[in-house]
Each structure stands twice: as C-alpha cells, then as structure tokens.
Design a protein around this motif. Structure first.
Motif, mmCIF file in Angstrom:
data_model
loop_
_atom_site.group_PDB
_atom_site.id
_atom_site.type_symbol
_atom_site.label_atom_id
_atom_site.label_comp_id
_atom_site.label_asym_id
_atom_site.label_seq_id
_atom_site.Cartn_x
_atom_site.Cartn_y
_atom_site.Cartn_z
ATOM 1 N N PHE A 6 0.824 -1.209 0.000
ATOM 2 C CA PHE A 6 0.000 0.000 0.000
ATOM 3 C C PHE A 6 0.864 1.267 0.000
ATOM 4 C CE2 PHE A 6 -2.428 -3.471 1.653
ATOM 5 C CZ PHE A 6 -3.655 -3.325 1.016
ATOM 6 N N ASP A 7 2.070 1.129 -0.488
ATOM 7 C CA ASP A 7 2.990 2.265 -0.562
ATOM 8 C C ASP A 7 2.869 2.944 -1.920
ATOM 9 O OD1 ASP A 7 4.885 4.048 0.275
ATOM 10 O OD2 ASP A 7 6.596 2.701 -0.007
ATOM 11 N N PHE A 8 3.142 4.235 -1.952
ATOM 12 C CA PHE A 8 3.201 4.982 -3.211
ATOM 13 C C PHE A 8 4.081 6.208 -2.986
ATOM 14 C CE2 PHE A 8 -0.390 6.698 -0.876
ATOM 15 C CZ PHE A 8 -0.292 8.075 -1.061
ATOM 16 N N HIS A 9 4.589 6.756 -4.087
ATOM 17 C CA HIS A 9 5.458 7.930 -3.970
ATOM 18 C C HIS A 9 4.617 9.189 -3.865
ATOM 19 C CE1 HIS A 9 8.603 10.835 -4.523
ATOM 20 N NE2 HIS A 9 8.023 11.306 -5.628
ATOM 21 N N LEU A 10 4.854 9.975 -2.811
ATOM 22 C CA LEU A 10 4.118 11.222 -2.607
ATOM 23 C C LEU A 10 5.089 12.371 -2.408
ATOM 24 C CD1 LEU A 10 1.441 12.743 -2.161
ATOM 25 C CD2 LEU A 10 1.674 12.216 0.278
ATOM 26 N N PRO A 11 5.199 13.274 -3.385
ATOM 27 C CA PRO A 11 6.048 14.458 -3.191
ATOM 28 C C PRO A 11 5.525 15.304 -2.029
ATOM 29 C CG PRO A 11 5.438 14.184 -5.512
ATOM 30 C CD PRO A 11 4.598 13.234 -4.725
ATOM 31 N N GLU A 12 6.433 15.758 -1.179
ATOM 32 C CA GLU A 12 6.033 16.472 0.032
ATOM 33 C C GLU A 12 5.236 17.740 -0.273
ATOM 34 O OE1 GLU A 12 8.061 18.195 4.143
ATOM 35 O OE2 GLU A 12 9.262 17.032 2.739
ATOM 36 N N GLN A 13 5.510 18.361 -1.426
ATOM 37 C CA GLN A 13 4.817 19.622 -1.737
ATOM 38 C C GLN A 13 3.321 19.419 -2.019
ATOM 39 O OE1 GLN A 13 7.318 18.316 -3.520
ATOM 40 N NE2 GLN A 13 7.037 18.566 -5.738
ATOM 41 N N LEU A 14 2.874 18.175 -2.170
ATOM 42 C CA LEU A 14 1.454 17.917 -2.399
ATOM 43 C C LEU A 14 0.666 17.762 -1.099
ATOM 44 C CD1 LEU A 14 1.483 15.490 -5.485
ATOM 45 C CD2 LEU A 14 1.300 17.991 -5.429
ATOM 46 N N ILE A 15 1.338 17.806 0.036
ATOM 47 C CA ILE A 15 0.642 17.733 1.325
ATOM 48 C C ILE A 15 0.051 19.107 1.639
ATOM 49 C CG2 ILE A 15 0.869 17.289 3.791
ATOM 50 C CD1 ILE A 15 3.258 15.465 3.106
ATOM 51 N N ALA A 16 -1.274 19.193 1.630
ATOM 52 C CA ALA A 16 -1.952 20.475 1.832
ATOM 53 C C ALA A 16 -1.673 21.011 3.236
ATOM 54 C CB ALA A 16 -3.443 20.306 1.620
ATOM 55 N N PHE A 297 -7.454 11.981 0.254
ATOM 56 C CA PHE A 297 -6.305 11.184 -0.167
ATOM 57 C C PHE A 297 -5.395 10.961 1.039
ATOM 58 C CE2 PHE A 297 -7.990 12.895 -4.037
ATOM 59 C CZ PHE A 297 -7.806 11.878 -4.961
ATOM 60 N N HIS A 298 -5.047 9.713 1.279
ATOM 61 C CA HIS A 298 -4.449 9.305 2.553
ATOM 62 C C HIS A 298 -2.953 9.028 2.461
ATOM 63 C CE1 HIS A 298 -8.515 9.158 3.979
ATOM 64 N NE2 HIS A 298 -8.847 8.285 3.054
ATOM 65 N N LEU A 299 -2.356 8.853 3.645
ATOM 66 C CA LEU A 299 -0.922 8.580 3.741
ATOM 67 C C LEU A 299 -0.578 7.223 3.130
ATOM 68 C CD1 LEU A 299 -1.538 10.518 6.327
ATOM 69 C CD2 LEU A 299 0.625 9.649 7.165
ATOM 70 N N PRO A 300 0.621 7.120 2.533
ATOM 71 C CA PRO A 300 1.097 5.812 2.098
ATOM 72 C C PRO A 300 1.158 4.844 3.282
ATOM 73 C CG PRO A 300 2.526 7.561 1.261
ATOM 74 C CD PRO A 300 1.597 8.191 2.254
ATOM 75 N N LYS A 301 0.812 3.596 3.035
ATOM 76 C CA LYS A 301 0.918 2.506 4.010
ATOM 77 C C LYS A 301 0.057 2.731 5.260
ATOM 78 C CE LYS A 301 5.534 2.500 4.121
ATOM 79 N NZ LYS A 301 6.925 2.026 4.355
ATOM 80 N N SER A 302 -0.989 3.543 5.150
ATOM 81 C CA SER A 302 -1.852 3.829 6.299
ATOM 82 C C SER A 302 -3.054 2.886 6.316
ATOM 83 C CB SER A 302 -2.344 5.275 6.255
ATOM 84 O OG SER A 302 -3.180 5.480 5.121
#
Length: 341
Positions: A6-16, A297-302
């Motif tokens: 359930f992991d995915f790449h999330l660029p930090e700048q997309l965290i509102a 949209f949720h955290l990776p591996k959550s």
C-alpha cells in the motif's frame, strides 16, 4: 498481506498545509468501481453523482481543542499533551511529549495553574492517563487554553480553528477531524437535500488510531485502537428504509464507514447502537453497509488507504493515487477529495 503493498510515492509539496478559502472548491476525483474509470471534477459537482433516494452518512463528531502546552509543576520543564478520550470523570487518556518526562505521580499545570493534572498511569507509545483538577467547566477551560490538534504533517498555523471542524460538527469528543466532511458547506448540503437525497448523522470520536502509524510488516499483525461510536434509532431506521427502497448508502469518510460496518458486522442490520470499535478494514474485506464512499487522499501505508482499497480494489486505488500525484491533487486533511461509486 504486506504493508508495503500500500505504498506509493508522494512528493512532500502535495501535502496540503492550509484549507482552501471555499470548502467546496477542492478537486474531486470520481472513481467508478465496476468500470474502473476515473473522472476529474470539483467537489461542488458532487450533486451530479447523487440520486433521489440516496443517503449521505456524515460523522457529526466535534474536535476538541485538545492540544495543551504546559509545564511540570516540580521543575518547570515544558510538556505537550494531546487529549485522546475521556475515561471516567476527570480522567483522560492522553499522548505526552516528551513522554519520558512524565512518570506516574508527575503533576502538570496549564495556563499558570488554571488547569492541573496528575499522571496516574503509564501506557505504551507515550500514552498516559491524567487526572485533571480545575475550577469551573472543563470544556470552557479547553476552549481558553487548548489548541486544535492538527496532524503532525501540517506545519502551518491555522488562522481559523473552525476550518478544522465540519459545518455540522455537534458531538464534542474527537482528537482529529473527520476530514472528508470538511468539503461540505451549509449551502451544498441544502442543495443535496433538494435533490431528494437523505442526510443522516452518526458519531465516531476519532482517537489514537489516527496518529499511530502501521509499524508491522504484515497487515494482519496490526492492532487498531478502539474508538467510541453511536448511531441512534432514527438514523438506523432511515438507513434501513433507504436500502429497502433501492437507494444507495454513501458514507462520508472512513470514520462513518467504520461505524456502519461495525454495526452491520455485529447485528446484521442497521440498529441503534453505541460502543467501542476497533474494526480494521483491509482487502479482501467486503463492505456490507455502504454503496459509495467520499474520502480524502491518505498517507502511504496507512490503515485508511487499506480501507479504501478494500472498497474499491487495491490496484485501481493505487492507479488513481498515481494519477492524483501526476495531476497535483492536494493530499491529507486539508486536501482534495475522492468519490467512489
């Protein structure tokens, strides 16, 4: 199943980091489970996907200003306390930072002594049980001394604490907001009701599970923290009626989903119920209570992305998340939304 699935790449700048000026103007990704199609809309377009006879189920919990900054009475050392839930009378389960400074018997004070607390028990992961002492009304002191318990990935200050509450928040008791509901305005809810869509309310007070990461490799080994829920007879009867007449039950948020699925699991039908749930929903669980889901949209591996993957197929969800990253959707509490039908 492995947590890594359930992991995915999330660029930090997309965290509102801050909420949009208009709650309902966020982006809305619409997923069709049977056809595995993806549409890109805005949240106010959600009326185009709802039908007469459907029912939206909203969690009306209200977030307490549950983050307190105080000192140890003996030494003056600074401590931070996050209230999780009230146990009995003035005893609360809390998280403390730094936990090593607060042992059983330690006395804390907040607001120059307006509020005091003694640690009466130590738990795992920085958990403590505090017994509070004060004059007056506890919730009024919290309003005066407490801050909104924003998640750790939000670094910006919140100018208006009401923006971390849904417009229909009513039942005080949460340590975090049911964030899928933050997109609704009073006007949008009125518009939805005009379509002949029912609106029902349940309560689940969001607690420790929201802040606890999955620290095991295999999903089955993860233990959820129990959270208090309540559904009254009026809501139970409404949901039963909606289902009998072919309407869809659309859950607003993972907290509403967990409440409805708990009741359906325990009773086999919608009934008035209250208690504590530690239900953990992940593939291949089949949802029995809901026909649609509105979620952020949720955290990776959550545990939250695991729940969504149980409802809509893990591969399809991860594909949708990849597209959300590509199209620069905003993630997490103040981020954009997803409608799954």
């Amino acid at each position: 199943m492995k947590v890594e699935d359930f992991d995915f790449h999330l660029p930090e700048q997309l965290i509102a980091q801050t909420p949009l000026k208009d709650r309902s103007s966020s982006k809305l990704m619409v997923l069709n489970r049977s056809e595995e199609t993806i549409e890109h809309r805005h949240f106010f377009d959600i009326t185009q996907y709802l039908q007469e006879g459907d029912c939206l189920v909203l969690n009306n919990t209200k977030v307490l200003p549950a983050r307190l900054f105080g000192t140890k009475e003996e030494t003056g050392a600074k401590v931070e306390v996050l209230l999780l839930h009230q146990m009995e009378q003035d005893n609360w389960e809390v998280l403390v930072k730094p936990a090593k400074k607060v042992k059983k018997g330690t006395t804390l004070q907040f607001g120059e002594g307006l509020l005091k607390a003694t640690c009466i028990d130590e738990k795992e992961h920085g958990g403590r049980v505090l017994q509070f002492k004060y004059e007056g009304i506890f919730l009024e002191l919290l309003e005066k001394l407490g801050e909104m318990p924003l998640p750790p990935y939000i670094k910006e200050q919140l100018d208006d604490r009401d923006r971390y509450q849904t417009v229909y928040a009513k039942e005080e008791g949460s340590a975090a907001a049911p964030t899928a509901g933050l997109h609704f305005t009073d006007e949008l809810l009125a518009e939805i009701e005009k379509l002949g869509v029912h609106i029902a309310y349940i309560t689940l007070h969001v607690g420790l599970g929201t802040f606890r990461p999955v620290s095991v490799d295999t999903i089955e080994n993860h233990e959820m923290h129990a959270e208090f829920y309540h559904m009254d007879k009026e809501t139970a009867d409404l949901l039963t009626n909606v289902r009998e007449h072919g309407g869809r039950i659309i859950s607003v948020g993972t907290t509403s989903t967990r409440t409805l699925e708990t009741i359906m699991r325990d009773h086999g039908k919608f009934v008035e119920a209250r208690g504590w749930t530690d239900i953990f929903i992940y593939p291949p669980y089949e949802c029995k209570a809901i026909d649609g889901l509105i979620t952020n949209f949720h955290l990776p591996k959550s545990t939250l992305i695991m729940l969504v993957s149980a409802f809509a197929n893990r591969h399809f969800i991860l594909k949708a998340y990849e597209e959300a990253v590509e199209k620069k959707y905003r993630f997490f509490s103040f981020g954009d939304a997803m409608l799954i039908l």
